[in-house]
Design an enzyme around this catalytic site. Structure first.
Site, PDB file in Angstrom:
ATOM      1  CE1 TYR A  51      -4.271   0.821  -0.338  1.00 42.16           C
ATOM      2  CE2 TYR A  51      -4.427  -1.339   0.694  1.00 42.16           C
ATOM      3  CZ  TYR A  51      -4.997  -0.304  -0.041  1.00 42.16           C
ATOM      4  OH  TYR A  51      -6.286  -0.402  -0.473  1.00 42.16           O
ATOM      5  CD  GLU A  53      -4.901   5.233   0.756  1.00 41.67           C
ATOM      6  OE1 GLU A  53      -4.878   6.091   1.650  1.00 41.67           O
ATOM      7  OE2 GLU A  53      -5.790   4.379   0.642  1.00 41.67           O
ATOM      8  CG  ASP A 196      -8.606   9.774 -24.419  1.00 40.16           C
ATOM      9  OD1 ASP A 196      -7.568   9.087 -24.522  1.00 40.16           O
ATOM     10  OD2 ASP A 196      -9.669   9.325 -23.973  1.00 40.16           O
ATOM     11  CB  THR A 222      -4.891   3.491 -22.196  1.00 38.95           C
ATOM     12  OG1 THR A 222      -4.781   3.572 -23.619  1.00 38.95           O
ATOM     13  CG2 THR A 222      -6.316   3.765 -21.779  1.00 38.95           C
ATOM     14  CE  LYS A 225      -7.392   1.638 -25.782  1.00 41.32           C
ATOM     15  NZ  LYS A 225      -7.659   2.362 -24.559  1.00 41.32           N
ATOM     16  NE  ARG A 231      -6.286  -5.024 -20.216  1.00 40.59           N
ATOM     17  CZ  ARG A 231      -6.843  -4.401 -21.243  1.00 40.59           C
ATOM     18  NH1 ARG A 231      -7.481  -3.263 -21.079  1.00 40.59           N
ATOM     19  NH2 ARG A 231      -6.795  -4.926 -22.440  1.00 40.59           N
TER      20      ARG A 231
HETATM   21  C1  PLP Z   1      -9.855   7.034 -26.471  1.00 46.58           C
HETATM   22  C2  PLP Z   1     -10.017   6.196 -25.239  1.00 46.58           C
HETATM   23  N1  PLP Z   1     -10.048   6.781 -24.037  1.00 46.58           N
HETATM   24  C3  PLP Z   1     -10.208   6.079 -22.903  1.00 46.58           C
HETATM   25  C4  PLP Z   1     -10.356   4.721 -22.927  1.00 46.58           C
HETATM   26  C5  PLP Z   1     -10.609   3.997 -21.631  1.00 46.58           C
HETATM   27  O1  PLP Z   1      -9.637   3.143 -21.262  1.00 46.58           O
HETATM   28  P1  PLP Z   1      -9.929   1.939 -20.223  1.00 46.58           P
HETATM   29  O2  PLP Z   1     -10.640   0.887 -21.003  1.00 46.58           O
HETATM   30  O3  PLP Z   1      -8.551   1.574 -19.791  1.00 46.58           O
HETATM   31  O4  PLP Z   1     -10.757   2.492 -19.106  1.00 46.58           O
HETATM   32  C6  PLP Z   1     -10.322   4.058 -24.151  1.00 46.58           C
HETATM   33  C7  PLP Z   1     -10.478   2.592 -24.201  1.00 46.58           C
HETATM   34  O5  PLP Z   1     -10.778   1.993 -25.154  1.00 46.58           O
HETATM   35  C8  PLP Z   1     -10.153   4.815 -25.347  1.00 46.58           C
HETATM   36  O6  PLP Z   1     -10.143   4.224 -26.538  1.00 46.58           O
END
Ligand code: PLP
Length: 431
Positions: A51, A53, A196, A222, A225, A231
């Protein structure tokens, strides 16, 4: 025998079966990838026991010396790789990372402008049934009928709706983002621009896609990918550094502190230290010249697949791709996205059904399929292989429809091609 196979054979057998599914088939879901053995080692490490935090040097638990060092390395590597002054590596995944940005920069009821799910946006970009469309006032932009972003319509919507934040980034957009005009739209109404880059982070660090760094106010991604990590997620930004223990005014300069405070105490508890270790390893790998080659090869492979499918009479949204994914509109082939996903699954090619812009069909049985090249490129597939993949897809969607015998024959050819680029050759959950 491994510890797992000795103590829980049921789970070990399922993992072994999944390993064979990944090995024997063609993984073409554009948000998936195959991590290195080093990343797998780090992810399965004893960091999960701890842990911690808080943040390095500011924890609510003792015994954090080593995990502090790991998190600091992950943060420094992220900052160097993307060229930002601040990186938070604690978000549990992409959706919580996006939620943290909302929590940091907006009040409940504030207006957010994001891309509609059916046009390629993510649920967390303002879908009415998601937290983002429930707690906030969500307005959603669409693409043009040809699938490209509609900057004029976005500018008009921003002027009319006065959002506090505009989100750009998608789960199903086959073209590049030109960040500057998007920032101009946000600036014209005083909105924050959130990029994003979950899907394209690996392409960005490889130099195969323009970076929003220095343009967008805050960037989420993320790590699992195209970046090819575990993850997880990161939030990247520039601005003043301050202790997250102190409340600060909501301003652009304070975004780093606002983000850190939104993650903890705002939304999360203890960070996943095994995940942080694996992210650190990923970032080291992504900083190598080999990764640059990898990122460019992803795009070359996607273009080769697009060309092959176009030659075979398939209609692609936007007419092609300049990133890692393609969206096929199957209307002219008389097949639905659901049927295509199912027959491709039967032959060992994993894709997913997807809506196309202005789709007349329902999202659970849309007109299109989405497929990408990050995972196959990790296995070493090149343009020649991708042409072969395109032909196998076509065979499945034509001769394979309704014929189990034909599907079995194609599945054997799929395995034969997959075997030419072995995946985790010395991994086993049963040995
Ligand atoms: C553009 C985009 N943002 C956020 C996410 C969310 O990611 P997670 O599935 O890890 O919550 C995804 C997942 O496919 C995504 O394609």
């Amino acid at each position: 025998m491994s510890h797992l196979s000795q103590s829980d054979l049921e789970i070990a057998q399922l993992l072994e079966t999944e390993l064979h599914r990944q090995r024997d088939g063609l993984e073409m879901i554009p948000s998936e990838n195959f991590v290195s053995r080093s990343v797998l080692d780090a992810l399965g490490c004893i960091g999960t026991n701890k842990y911690s935090e808080g943040y390095p040097g500011m924890r609510y638990y003792g015994g954090c010396k080593n995990v502090d060092a790991v998190e600091n390395i992950a943060r420094e590597r992220a900052k160097a790789l993307f060229g930002v002054t601040h990186a938070n590596v604690q978000p549990y995944s992409g959706s919580p990372a996006n939620q943290a940005v909302y929590f940091a920069l907006l009040d409940p009821g504030d207006t957010v402008m994001g891309m509609h799910l059916y046009f390629g946006g993510h649920m967390t970009h303002g879908l009415p049934v998601n937290f983002s469309g429930t707690i906030y006032r969500s307005v959603q932009y669409q693409s043009r009928p040809d699938g490209y972003l509609d900057l004029d319509a976005m500018a008009e919507m921003a002027k009319k709706e006065k959002p506090k934040m505009i989100i750009v980034g998608a789960t199903a957009y086959p073209r590049q983002y030109d960040w500057k005009p998007l920032k101009e739209i946000a600036d014209s109404v005083g909105a924050f621009l959130m990029a994003d880059i979950s899907h394209i982070a690996g392409l960005i660090v490889a130099g195969a896609h323009p970076s929003p760094v220095g343009i967008a106010d805050v960037i989420t991604t993320t790590t699992h990918k195209t970046l090819r990590g575990p993850r997880g997620a990161m939030i990247l930004c520039n601005g003043n550094e301050s202790t997250p223990l102190k409340k600060v005014e909501r301003s652009r300069e304070n975004i780093p502190t606002l983000i850190d405070r939104a993650i903890i105490p705002g939304l999360q508890g203890g960070p996943h230290n095994h995940q942080t270790a694996a992210i650190a390893v990923t970032l080291k790998e992504a900083a190598t010249p080999e990764f640059n080659v990898y990122g460019h090869q992803i795009v070359k492979n996607a273009k080769a697949l697009a060309e092959t499918l176009l030659e075979l009479g398939y209609e692609l949204v936007t007419g092609g791709t300049d990133n890692h994914l393609i969206l096929v509109n199957l209307t002219n082939k008389g097949i639905s996205g659901k049927e295509a996903e199912s027959v491709l699954d039967a032959v060992g090619i994993t894709v997913n059904k997807n809506t196309v812009p202005f789709d007349p069909r329902k999202p659970f049985d849309p007109s299109g399929i989405r497929m990408g090249t990050p995972a196959l490129t990790t296995r070493g597939f090149t343009e020649t292989d991708m042409k072969q993949v395109g032909r196998l897809i076509h065979q499945a969607l034509s001769e394979g429809m309704g014929s189990e015998a034909k599907q079995q024959e194609i599945k054997m050819n799929v395995k034969e091609l997959a075997d030419t680029h072995p995946l985790y050759p010395d991994l086993s959950y049963l040995g």
